[in-house]
Design an enzyme around this catalytic site. Structure first.
Site, PDB file in Angstrom:
ATOM      1  N   GLN A   1      23.473  13.378  78.052  1.00 14.24           N
ATOM      2  CA  GLN A   1      22.227  13.986  78.515  1.00 14.24           C
ATOM      3  C   GLN A   1      20.981  13.246  78.032  1.00 14.24           C
ATOM      4  O   GLN A   1      19.935  13.352  78.650  1.00 14.24           O
ATOM      5  CB  GLN A   1      22.186  15.461  78.082  1.00 14.24           C
ATOM      6  CG  GLN A   1      23.276  16.272  78.760  1.00 14.24           C
ATOM      7  CD  GLN A   1      23.268  17.730  78.339  1.00 14.24           C
ATOM      8  OE1 GLN A   1      23.951  18.107  77.405  1.00 14.24           O
ATOM      9  NE2 GLN A   1      22.489  18.556  79.026  1.00 14.24           N
TER      10      GLN A   1
ATOM     11  N   HIS B   1      31.766  16.519  74.971  1.00 17.21           N
ATOM     12  CA  HIS B   1      30.679  17.339  75.505  1.00 17.21           C
ATOM     13  C   HIS B   1      30.552  17.045  77.009  1.00 17.21           C
ATOM     14  O   HIS B   1      29.719  16.265  77.443  1.00 17.21           O
ATOM     15  CB  HIS B   1      29.359  17.066  74.778  1.00 17.21           C
ATOM     16  CG  HIS B   1      28.335  18.152  75.005  1.00 17.21           C
ATOM     17  ND1 HIS B   1      27.734  18.839  73.986  1.00 17.21           N
ATOM     18  CD2 HIS B   1      27.828  18.678  76.147  1.00 17.21           C
ATOM     19  CE1 HIS B   1      26.882  19.733  74.485  1.00 17.21           C
ATOM     20  NE2 HIS B   1      26.924  19.655  75.800  1.00 17.21           N
TER      21      HIS B   1
ATOM     22  N   ASN C   1      33.078  21.029  73.447  1.00 20.96           N
ATOM     23  CA  ASN C   1      31.950  21.891  73.804  1.00 20.96           C
ATOM     24  C   ASN C   1      32.271  22.725  75.043  1.00 20.96           C
ATOM     25  O   ASN C   1      32.734  22.185  76.061  1.00 20.96           O
ATOM     26  CB  ASN C   1      30.724  21.021  74.110  1.00 20.96           C
ATOM     27  CG  ASN C   1      29.527  21.850  74.531  1.00 20.96           C
ATOM     28  OD1 ASN C   1      28.977  22.600  73.722  1.00 20.96           O
ATOM     29  ND2 ASN C   1      29.124  21.753  75.795  1.00 20.96           N
ATOM     30  N   GLU C   2      32.029  24.006  74.950  1.00 19.18           N
ATOM     31  CA  GLU C   2      32.123  24.924  76.098  1.00 19.18           C
ATOM     32  C   GLU C   2      33.299  24.635  77.036  1.00 19.18           C
ATOM     33  O   GLU C   2      33.096  24.316  78.216  1.00 19.18           O
ATOM     34  CB  GLU C   2      30.815  24.913  76.893  1.00 19.18           C
ATOM     35  CG  GLU C   2      29.625  25.394  76.092  1.00 19.18           C
ATOM     36  CD  GLU C   2      28.396  25.689  76.947  1.00 19.18           C
ATOM     37  OE1 GLU C   2      28.350  25.267  78.115  1.00 19.18           O
ATOM     38  OE2 GLU C   2      27.483  26.367  76.441  1.00 19.18           O
TER      39      GLU C   2
HETATM   40  C1  NOJ Z   1      25.246  24.289  77.295  1.00 19.21           C
HETATM   41  C2  NOJ Z   1      25.681  22.862  77.361  1.00 19.21           C
HETATM   42  O1  NOJ Z   1      26.503  22.565  76.257  1.00 19.21           O
HETATM   43  C3  NOJ Z   1      24.528  21.887  77.449  1.00 19.21           C
HETATM   44  O2  NOJ Z   1      25.054  20.633  77.721  1.00 19.21           O
HETATM   45  C4  NOJ Z   1      23.532  22.373  78.481  1.00 19.21           C
HETATM   46  O3  NOJ Z   1      22.526  21.459  78.699  1.00 19.21           O
HETATM   47  C5  NOJ Z   1      22.966  23.700  78.017  1.00 19.21           C
HETATM   48  N1  NOJ Z   1      24.041  24.662  77.936  1.00 19.21           N
HETATM   49  C6  NOJ Z   1      21.909  24.275  78.927  1.00 19.21           C
HETATM   50  O4  NOJ Z   1      22.454  24.650  80.130  1.00 19.21           O
END
Ligand code: NOJ
Length: 431
Positions: free
Chosen positions: A21, A115, A159-160
């Site tokens: 990002q 991520h 991540n997530e």
């Molecule tokens: C969670 C994510 O891990 C991240 O990459 C994202 O930019 C943010 N949420 C905002 O949506």
């Protein structure tokens, strides 16, 4: 709500980012190829980023000037292993220098290994659906911990995983752009659980064997939202329950307890135990579930509460709901008593009109949790810099620091300066 409050010195405050990002310049990751396919924003590309790969020295200085005590960042796998089995010394040197500078400034790094992005070679093999998905990832984890483990004691494996599998296989937003493929969602989730469990053991083992200093802490960053039925309609309640189970619950069982539950499978693939040293929580918002007869949506469609005013929404239209942070932390604490890291919490707010209040209101919830004896140890605001909001492109502005994409100049927003003062003093005085 109390006007002024104080937070304990032991609660470290900082911010978070992810390599894809902010870095820019990498042509070997799958998001660059996804951008080339026209799937990002308005034809935007991850190649731009916020030029952090070139500006990391300046950025670490800025983190320090803003009094951040901790910083969550990720390693771009494709910079370390641009071709399968070939390790890049340039990538290694780059991250070692970034970590060295952070540590020198007294900023504690927490490093994420996955991520959302992966090398393009991994994607072309089928990504997390490929035969060797877990094995390939574990090789990268092993290399990273052997290479950076002397500098890094705190690791976030994945991540997530829920958002990743959903957006890659159900919603078509992330590569490979699958739609409604619930079988893929489950398969990938199961593999990520197994990858996490193996990584947990491996990271501890390597750091111990090599005698690396500092207490090893390993966890993952779980996206936990507040889910509530819109009304008492049985399908709204059922859909809400099922969504919560498949989006939150199966991950907690898997990543934390090491247990595969229906429909992922059964038993303990890596043995019984607790596979997290902290509970990483990414918290943003609340979703209400409205009854709908589309089984693809698990009988209910998530929506934003139609009654809330614009002032309670962020630039992407998500509800701002600070109490939710209290609730999600309480939920995991009750069950596991694991120290909590708020691995992400933040707001896209281009005009910077709501960010300061947003941060203070969420920190206030942490204060409530701490008063209740719940161990919250870290807060990472998302994000340090404006960045690529994945398929939404560069429009949403989550940054404490504004990035002018025409020249990549950084400018801390007023809220960043207020937050810096909070990081330094731990005292909050509401404006
Ligand atoms: C969670 C994510 O891990 C991240 O990459 C994202 O930019 C943010 N949420 C905002 O949506």
């Amino acid at each position: 709500m109390s006007k002024s409050f104080e937070l304990p010195k032991e609660l470290l405050l900082g911010s978070a980012t992810a390599a894809t990002q902010i870095e820019g310049g990498d042509v070997n990751n799958n998001w660059y190829h996804w951008s080339l396919a026209g799937k990002v924003g308005n034809g935007e590309s991850s190649i731009t980023g916020a030029d952090h790969y070139n500006k990391y020295v300046e950025d670490v200085e800025l983190l320090s000037e803003l009094h951040h005590e901790c910083y969550r960042m990720s390693i771009e796998w494709s910079r370390i292993e641009p071709e399968q089995g070939k390790w890049s010394s340039e990538g290694v040197e780059h991250y070692r220098d970034e970590f060295r500078r952070l540590i020198q400034k007294g900023i504690k790094p927490l490093v994420t290994l996955h991520h959302f992005s992966c090398p393009q070679w991994y994607q072309e093999k089928g990504g997390w659906l490929s035969e060797n998905a877990v094995e390939d990832f574990i090789r990268f984890v092993k290399f990273s911990v052997e290479t950076f483990g002397d500098q890094i004691s705190e690791w976030c494996t994945i991540n997530e995983p829920n958002v990743f599998a959903n957006d890659s296989y159900m919603d078509g937003k992330y590569p490979p752009g699958g739609h409604g493929d619930i079988a893929a969602y489950m398969k990938v989730t199961k593999r990520m659980v197994i990858a996490h469990l193996k990584s947990y053991k491996l990271i501890h083992q390597i750091r111990k064997e090599k005698g690396f200093a500092g207490e090893t802490k390993v966890g993952f960053a779980h996206h936990i939202a507040i889910f509530e039925p819109l009304n008492s309609h049985p399908l709204a309640k059922l859909g809400c329950f099922l969504s919560d189970y498949l989006f939150h619950e199966i991950h907690m069982k898997g990543f934390v307890e090491g247990k595969l539950v229906f429909p992922l499978g059964s038993g303990y693939p890596e043995g019984k135990g607790i596979f997290c040293d902290f509970m990483g929580i990414n918290y943003y918002s609340r979703h209400l579930f409205k009854a709908s007869y589309n089984p693809g949506n698990l009988f209910a469609t998530p929506m934003v509460d139609p009654t809330i005013p614009e002032s309670s929404k962020n630039d992407l239209g998500w509800e701002i709901y600070p109490e939710g942070l209290y609730k999600v932390c309480q939920r995991t604490w009750k069950r596991y008593k694991l120290p909590i890291y708020i691995t992400e919490n933040g707001i896209p707010d281009e005009k910077d009109e709501k960010r300061e209040k947003y941060i203070i209101d969420h920190l206030y919830q942490l204060k409530r949790l701490l008063d209740d004896g719940i161990k919250v140890e870290r807060y990472y605001y998302w994000s340090f810099l404006d960045n690529l909001e994945w398929n939404d492109g560069y429009g949403p502005r989550f940054g404490l620091v504004e990035v002018d994409y025409s020249n990549m100049k950084r400018k801390p927003r007023p809220s960043a300066l207020r937050y810096a003062k909070i990081c330094r003093t731990k005292k909050i005085v509401r404006p």
